[in-house]
Design a protein around this motif. Structure first.
Motif, PDB file in Angstrom:
ATOM      1  N   VAL A   1       0.852  -1.189   0.000  1.00 22.06           N
ATOM      2  CA  VAL A   1       0.000   0.000   0.000  1.00 22.06           C
ATOM      3  C   VAL A   1       0.887   1.237   0.000  1.00 22.06           C
ATOM      4  O   VAL A   1       1.879   1.306   0.728  1.00 22.06           O
ATOM      5  CB  VAL A   1      -0.922   0.006   1.238  1.00 22.06           C
ATOM      6  CG1 VAL A   1      -1.461   1.408   1.513  1.00 22.06           C
ATOM      7  CG2 VAL A   1      -2.073  -0.963   1.046  1.00 22.06           C
ATOM      8  N   ILE A   2       0.526   2.216  -0.808  1.00 20.18           N
ATOM      9  CA  ILE A   2       1.239   3.495  -0.863  1.00 20.18           C
ATOM     10  C   ILE A   2       0.244   4.597  -0.548  1.00 20.18           C
ATOM     11  O   ILE A   2      -0.755   4.760  -1.260  1.00 20.18           O
ATOM     12  CB  ILE A   2       1.871   3.727  -2.253  1.00 20.18           C
ATOM     13  CG1 ILE A   2       2.898   2.634  -2.554  1.00 20.18           C
ATOM     14  CG2 ILE A   2       2.521   5.110  -2.315  1.00 20.18           C
ATOM     15  CD1 ILE A   2       3.371   2.621  -3.993  1.00 20.18           C
ATOM     16  N   CYS A   3       0.500   5.316   0.540  1.00 22.22           N
ATOM     17  CA  CYS A   3      -0.402   6.391   0.958  1.00 22.22           C
ATOM     18  C   CYS A   3       0.395   7.679   1.047  1.00 22.22           C
ATOM     19  O   CYS A   3       1.213   7.873   1.968  1.00 22.22           O
ATOM     20  CB  CYS A   3      -1.039   6.050   2.305  1.00 22.22           C
ATOM     21  SG  CYS A   3      -2.288   7.249   2.842  1.00 22.22           S
ATOM     22  N   ASP A   4       0.160   8.573   0.097  1.00 23.65           N
ATOM     23  CA  ASP A   4       0.892   9.845   0.025  1.00 23.65           C
ATOM     24  C   ASP A   4      -0.002  10.839  -0.697  1.00 23.65           C
ATOM     25  O   ASP A   4      -0.641  10.486  -1.692  1.00 23.65           O
ATOM     26  CB  ASP A   4       2.216   9.640  -0.729  1.00 23.65           C
ATOM     27  CG  ASP A   4       3.180  10.793  -0.548  1.00 23.65           C
ATOM     28  OD1 ASP A   4       2.777  11.958  -0.769  1.00 23.65           O
ATOM     29  OD2 ASP A   4       4.345  10.545  -0.195  1.00 23.65           O
ATOM     30  N   ASP A   5      -0.043  12.066  -0.198  1.00 30.63           N
ATOM     31  CA  ASP A   5      -0.940  13.042  -0.826  1.00 30.63           C
ATOM     32  C   ASP A   5      -0.344  13.686  -2.075  1.00 30.63           C
ATOM     33  O   ASP A   5      -1.014  14.465  -2.752  1.00 30.63           O
ATOM     34  CB  ASP A   5      -1.372  14.121   0.173  1.00 30.63           C
ATOM     35  CG  ASP A   5      -0.199  14.858   0.801  1.00 30.63           C
ATOM     36  OD1 ASP A   5       0.953  14.512   0.493  1.00 30.63           O
ATOM     37  OD2 ASP A   5      -0.454  15.778   1.610  1.00 30.63           O
ATOM     38  N   ARG A   6       0.895  13.359  -2.410  1.00 29.77           N
ATOM     39  CA  ARG A   6       1.514  13.883  -3.634  1.00 29.77           C
ATOM     40  C   ARG A   6       1.579  12.775  -4.688  1.00 29.77           C
ATOM     41  O   ARG A   6       2.228  11.739  -4.493  1.00 29.77           O
ATOM     42  CB  ARG A   6       2.906  14.412  -3.354  1.00 29.77           C
ATOM     43  CG  ARG A   6       2.930  15.628  -2.435  1.00 29.77           C
ATOM     44  CD  ARG A   6       4.296  16.307  -2.460  1.00 29.77           C
ATOM     45  NE  ARG A   6       4.589  16.852  -3.791  1.00 29.77           N
ATOM     46  CZ  ARG A   6       5.797  16.790  -4.361  1.00 29.77           C
ATOM     47  NH1 ARG A   6       6.797  16.181  -3.752  1.00 29.77           N
ATOM     48  NH2 ARG A   6       5.993  17.328  -5.545  1.00 29.77           N
ATOM     49  N   ALA A   7       0.912  12.980  -5.793  1.00 31.56           N
ATOM     50  CA  ALA A   7       0.861  11.983  -6.860  1.00 31.56           C
ATOM     51  C   ALA A   7       2.257  11.634  -7.379  1.00 31.56           C
ATOM     52  O   ALA A   7       2.548  10.467  -7.677  1.00 31.56           O
ATOM     53  CB  ALA A   7      -0.020  12.480  -8.000  1.00 31.56           C
ATOM     54  N   ALA A   8       3.127  12.648  -7.478  1.00 24.63           N
ATOM     55  CA  ALA A   8       4.476  12.404  -8.001  1.00 24.63           C
ATOM     56  C   ALA A   8       5.255  11.458  -7.099  1.00 24.63           C
ATOM     57  O   ALA A   8       5.994  10.583  -7.580  1.00 24.63           O
ATOM     58  CB  ALA A   8       5.224  13.733  -8.148  1.00 24.63           C
ATOM     59  N   ASP A   9       5.093  11.590  -5.786  1.00 24.00           N
ATOM     60  CA  ASP A   9       5.786  10.702  -4.853  1.00 24.00           C
ATOM     61  C   ASP A   9       5.223   9.287  -4.914  1.00 24.00           C
ATOM     62  O   ASP A   9       5.960   8.311  -4.775  1.00 24.00           O
ATOM     63  CB  ASP A   9       5.683  11.261  -3.427  1.00 24.00           C
ATOM     64  CG  ASP A   9       6.518  12.518  -3.242  1.00 24.00           C
ATOM     65  OD1 ASP A   9       7.482  12.714  -4.015  1.00 24.00           O
ATOM     66  OD2 ASP A   9       6.217  13.308  -2.325  1.00 24.00           O
ATOM     67  N   ARG A  10       3.909   9.176  -5.108  1.00 24.84           N
ATOM     68  CA  ARG A  10       3.309   7.841  -5.270  1.00 24.84           C
ATOM     69  C   ARG A  10       3.853   7.169  -6.522  1.00 24.84           C
ATOM     70  O   ARG A  10       4.137   5.965  -6.513  1.00 24.84           O
ATOM     71  CB  ARG A  10       1.780   7.941  -5.346  1.00 24.84           C
ATOM     72  CG  ARG A  10       1.120   8.407  -4.060  1.00 24.84           C
ATOM     73  CD  ARG A  10      -0.373   8.066  -4.033  1.00 24.84           C
ATOM     74  NE  ARG A  10      -1.119   8.595  -5.172  1.00 24.84           N
ATOM     75  CZ  ARG A  10      -1.669   9.793  -5.225  1.00 24.84           C
ATOM     76  NH1 ARG A  10      -1.544  10.633  -4.200  1.00 24.84           N
ATOM     77  NH2 ARG A  10      -2.356  10.182  -6.286  1.00 24.84           N
TER      78      ARG A  10
END
Length: 237
Positions: free
Chosen positions: A4-13
Motif C-alpha cells: 500500500v502506498i499512501c501519500d498526498d503527492r501523486a508524483a511521490d506515489r
C-alpha cells in the motif's frame, strides 16, 4: 505481496510505484499495489488491511501517517509499516507502532531496497507459527498475533489480536515451543510477547491493551534487564 502506498503527492506515489515494479522484476517477487492520497481513504479500505507493507507519508493533509498507523495497529494490523518523511521528527512515534523503516524524501532506489529487505525479514519472522491443541484438534497459530498467555484455574489461555483461545498445553510446553524472544516468561502464570508491551512499570509490564502483568519477585531485576535489552536491540535494528 501486497504493498500500500499512501501519500498526498501523486508524483511521490509514482516514484514508489515505479520502485515496486522494478523490485518485483529484479527479485522475481510479484507485488500488487494499492494507492491512497490520504489517511482517511486508507483507513476506510478493508482490502488495505491485508497488505504486507504500507508506505505511509507522515505529513499529509488531514491525519498524519503516524496517526493512521496507530489506528491500524489498534485494529490488529500486523503488517510492516514504512514511513516516508522529510524530517526525523517522528522517529520516536514510529517506534511506538513498530515501524520497519523510514525513507527520507526524495526516496532513492538504494534506500527503497533496504526498506524492502527489512520488510521481507519481518515477514519471515511474523509468519512463524506454533501448533497448539484446542479440544481434540491441533491448530497452527501465527506467533506474531499472540499478545500474552496466562494460566488461570485449570486453563491455559492465549490472548491474541483475534481474541482469546483456550488450549490444552502447559505454560512450560508453550514457552519451549515459542523459543525465546519476543516471548518472555515474566511470572509463574504468564508469558508475554514483548512486542505488545507498552511500558515497563516498577512491578510489572503494562500491555498495549491496558492489562498490567506482574513480574516475578524472584529474578525481577533480570527480567527487567532482558526486556530493556530487547527494546534497545529493536531500536538498533
Amino acid at each position: 505481496m501486497l504493498a500500500v502506498i499512501c501519500d498526498d503527492r501523486a508524483a511521490d506515489r509514482e516514484i514508489l510505484l515505479g520502485f515496486c515494479a522494478r523490485y518485483a522484476k529484479e527479485k522475481h517477487l510479484p507485488i500488487a499495489n494499492l494507492e491512497f492520497e490520504n489517511a482517511g481513504a486508507l483507513l476506510n479500505s478493508r482490502e488495505a488491511r491485508s497488505a504486507d507493507v504500507m508506505f505511509l507519508d507522515i505529513y499529509m493533509d488531514g491525519a498524519l501517517g503516524v496517526d493512521a498507523a496507530r489506528i491500524l495497529r489498534g485494529k490488529g494490523y500486523r503488517g510492516a509499516l514504512v514511513f516516508i518523511t522529510t524530517s526525523t521528527e517522528h522517529y520516536a512515534d514510529g517506534f511506538d507502532v513498530e515501524a520497519a523503516h523510514y525513507l527520507l524524501k526524495p526516496v532513492s532506489w538504494d534506500a527503497f531496497c533496504e526498506a524492502m529487505r527489512r520488510v521481507q525479514n519481518r515477514m519471515q519472522i511474523t509468519t512463524r507459527r506454533v501448533r497448539v491443541i484446542v479440544g481434540r484438534d491441533e491448530v497452527d497459530i501465527d506467533v506474531s498475533g499472540i499478545k500474552y498467555i496466562e494460566v488461570y484455574g485449570h486453563k491455559t489461555v492465549l490472548h491474541t489480536i483475534k481474541g482469546e483461545l483456550a488450549v490444552n498445553q502447559s505454560l512450560s510446553a508453550l514457552e519451549k515451543a515459542l523459543g525465546g524472544d519476543p516471548f518472555l516468561r515474566c511470572y509463574r502464570y504468564f508469558i508475554v510477547n514483548m512486542d505488545f508491551v507498552k511500558r515497563l512499570n516498577k512491578d510489572g509490564l503494562l500491555m498495549q491493551d491496558g492489562r498490567e502483568i506482574p513480574l516475578s519477585r524472584d529474578g525481577r531485576a533480570a527480567l527487567k534487564s532482558r526486556y530493556m535489552a530487547y527494546v534497545f536491540a529493536r531500536m538498533e535494528e
